[in-house]
Design an enzyme around this catalytic site. Sequence first.
Site, mmCIF file in Angstrom:
data_model
loop_
_atom_site.group_PDB
_atom_site.id
_atom_site.type_symbol
_atom_site.label_atom_id
_atom_site.label_comp_id
_atom_site.label_asym_id
_atom_site.label_seq_id
_atom_site.Cartn_x
_atom_site.Cartn_y
_atom_site.Cartn_z
ATOM 1 C CG ASP A 36 -1.852 1.159 1.281
ATOM 2 O OD1 ASP A 36 -1.597 2.179 0.590
ATOM 3 O OD2 ASP A 36 -2.855 1.062 2.007
ATOM 4 C CE1 TYR A 46 -8.583 10.297 -9.882
ATOM 5 C CE2 TYR A 46 -9.337 12.016 -11.373
ATOM 6 C CZ TYR A 46 -8.667 10.827 -11.164
ATOM 7 O OH TYR A 46 -8.087 10.165 -12.221
ATOM 8 N N GLY A 47 -9.754 15.840 -8.457
ATOM 9 C CA GLY A 47 -9.220 16.856 -9.362
ATOM 10 C C GLY A 47 -8.159 17.718 -8.699
ATOM 11 C CG ASN A 65 -0.678 4.317 -13.342
ATOM 12 O OD1 ASN A 65 -1.326 4.905 -14.199
ATOM 13 N ND2 ASN A 65 -1.082 3.152 -12.814
ATOM 14 C CB ALA A 112 -5.251 14.586 -5.760
ATOM 15 C CE LYS A 113 -5.021 11.457 -10.959
ATOM 16 N NZ LYS A 113 -3.880 10.538 -10.977
HETATM 17 N N1 NAP Z 1 -9.136 5.679 -16.710
HETATM 18 C C1 NAP Z 1 -9.334 6.973 -16.899
HETATM 19 O O1 NAP Z 1 -10.318 7.382 -17.525
HETATM 20 C C2 NAP Z 1 -8.339 7.959 -16.362
HETATM 21 C C3 NAP Z 1 -8.465 9.285 -16.757
HETATM 22 C C4 NAP Z 1 -7.562 10.232 -16.290
HETATM 23 C C5 NAP Z 1 -6.539 9.839 -15.442
HETATM 24 N N2 NAP Z 1 -6.438 8.536 -15.050
HETATM 25 C C6 NAP Z 1 -5.334 8.193 -14.142
HETATM 26 O O2 NAP Z 1 -4.595 7.133 -14.690
HETATM 27 C C7 NAP Z 1 -4.027 6.357 -13.626
HETATM 28 C C8 NAP Z 1 -4.402 4.900 -13.807
HETATM 29 O O3 NAP Z 1 -5.804 4.795 -13.798
HETATM 30 P P1 NAP Z 1 -6.590 3.528 -14.333
HETATM 31 O O4 NAP Z 1 -7.743 4.021 -15.086
HETATM 32 O O5 NAP Z 1 -5.670 2.537 -14.941
HETATM 33 O O6 NAP Z 1 -7.185 3.010 -12.947
HETATM 34 P P2 NAP Z 1 -7.041 1.653 -12.139
HETATM 35 O O7 NAP Z 1 -7.109 0.502 -13.078
HETATM 36 O O8 NAP Z 1 -8.019 1.731 -11.033
HETATM 37 O O9 NAP Z 1 -5.557 1.743 -11.607
HETATM 38 C C9 NAP Z 1 -5.185 2.327 -10.394
HETATM 39 C C10 NAP Z 1 -4.190 1.374 -9.748
HETATM 40 O O10 NAP Z 1 -3.662 1.999 -8.589
HETATM 41 C C11 NAP Z 1 -3.537 1.024 -7.583
HETATM 42 N N3 NAP Z 1 -3.613 1.703 -6.295
HETATM 43 C C12 NAP Z 1 -4.565 2.590 -5.883
HETATM 44 N N4 NAP Z 1 -4.313 2.999 -4.633
HETATM 45 C C13 NAP Z 1 -3.160 2.377 -4.256
HETATM 46 C C14 NAP Z 1 -2.378 2.379 -3.072
HETATM 47 N N5 NAP Z 1 -2.730 3.094 -1.997
HETATM 48 N N6 NAP Z 1 -1.254 1.612 -3.043
HETATM 49 C C15 NAP Z 1 -0.896 0.868 -4.093
HETATM 50 N N7 NAP Z 1 -1.589 0.826 -5.239
HETATM 51 C C16 NAP Z 1 -2.698 1.557 -5.314
HETATM 52 C C17 NAP Z 1 -4.697 0.054 -7.817
HETATM 53 O O11 NAP Z 1 -4.370 -1.260 -7.400
HETATM 54 P P3 NAP Z 1 -4.853 -1.905 -6.001
HETATM 55 O O12 NAP Z 1 -6.256 -1.417 -5.754
HETATM 56 O O13 NAP Z 1 -4.715 -3.355 -6.223
HETATM 57 O O14 NAP Z 1 -3.876 -1.379 -5.004
HETATM 58 C C18 NAP Z 1 -4.826 0.061 -9.337
HETATM 59 O O15 NAP Z 1 -4.089 -0.986 -9.925
HETATM 60 C C19 NAP Z 1 -4.559 6.974 -12.324
HETATM 61 O O16 NAP Z 1 -3.607 7.890 -11.844
HETATM 62 C C20 NAP Z 1 -5.796 7.710 -12.788
HETATM 63 O O17 NAP Z 1 -6.128 8.757 -11.914
HETATM 64 C C21 NAP Z 1 -7.310 7.594 -15.493
#
Ligand code: NAP
Length: 273
Positions: A80, A174-175, A107, A177-178
Amino acid sequence: MPAADRADRADRPEEPGMSAAQDSAVPRGVIVTGGGTGIGRATARAFADRGDRVLVVGRTAATLAGTAEGHPGISVLVADLTAPDAPRAVTEAALDSCGRIDVLVNNAASGGFAALADVQPKAARDQLDSNLLAPLLLTRQTLDALAADGGGTVLNIGSAGALGRRAWPENGVYGAAKAGLDFLTRTWAVELAPRGIRVLGLAPGVIDTGIGERSGMPPEAYAGFLREIATRVPLGRVGRPEDIAWWAVQLTDPRAAYATGAVLAVDGGLSLT
Ligand SMILES: NC(=O)c1ccc[n+]([C@@H]2O[C@H](COP(=O)([O-])OP(=O)(O)OC[C@H]3O[C@@H](n4cnc5c(N)ncnc54)[C@H](OP(=O)(O)O)[C@@H]3O)[C@@H](O)[C@H]2O)c1
């Protein structure tokens, strides 16, 4: 490794003494946080496919193992990232499994929707912890390793939804933080330039990864959201994880050496509308 890259490497003369930070042909050590799913999984595999050694970090052993399956260059660490000892544990695991750290991809993030009146203090703190403080503390811990071999690259994954002067109702924490991460990208780019470390941001648009469901949306609502967004994206579709992974590899390539502090929107043009 794509054929074009292989040909490119084969055409280039050997340059003895070049480091991974300077030469695309030298395998790099890469950390991808949140590498078990979505964008992180595609990114980890894209680096591994070009011959790099990759450590993926997340809280779920099964998804991390799924990322590594069929990719011997990928190692996993279940952690974590908000835990106090996580920065040290991740850095040590990366040095153990990759031998070096040239690229850190921040990421991992978690979503969660709430208008201000409905924001729960613990949920807000958890989100700021994982999406802003965890990348800050991990990056801080990796600095010496990143600087060791002529300078590595930090890539922060932000969001196109938080760019510029946009508002984002019901997604304020969320926004924020980003937007904060983009600010850190620019600030670290200046602070770390003397050590040869580049810092860049990637701001994805709407990418079909299932993140909506993991943020509390019912599956039908997330599917409907993706269909509706696709009608508004100038390029006519939502993104795929590979659309972001390709850019992660390009921006961290030594041949991108003169870029730092920039945040690139990869969103099919959505943030321009
Ligand atoms: N998908 C979109 O539309 C989108 C758009 C804009 C930006 N993003 C950004 O792109 C990135 C990836 O997003 P995604 O869409 O691929 O989402 P995702 O599949 O939910 O990936 C997020 C990953 O972060 C891990 N995670 C979250 N909190 C954690 C913690 N405390 N410690 C360790 N691991 C942690 C999760 O794994 P576990 O839960 O197993 O730990 C998960 O594998 C993120 O930064 C997201 O904000 C996504």
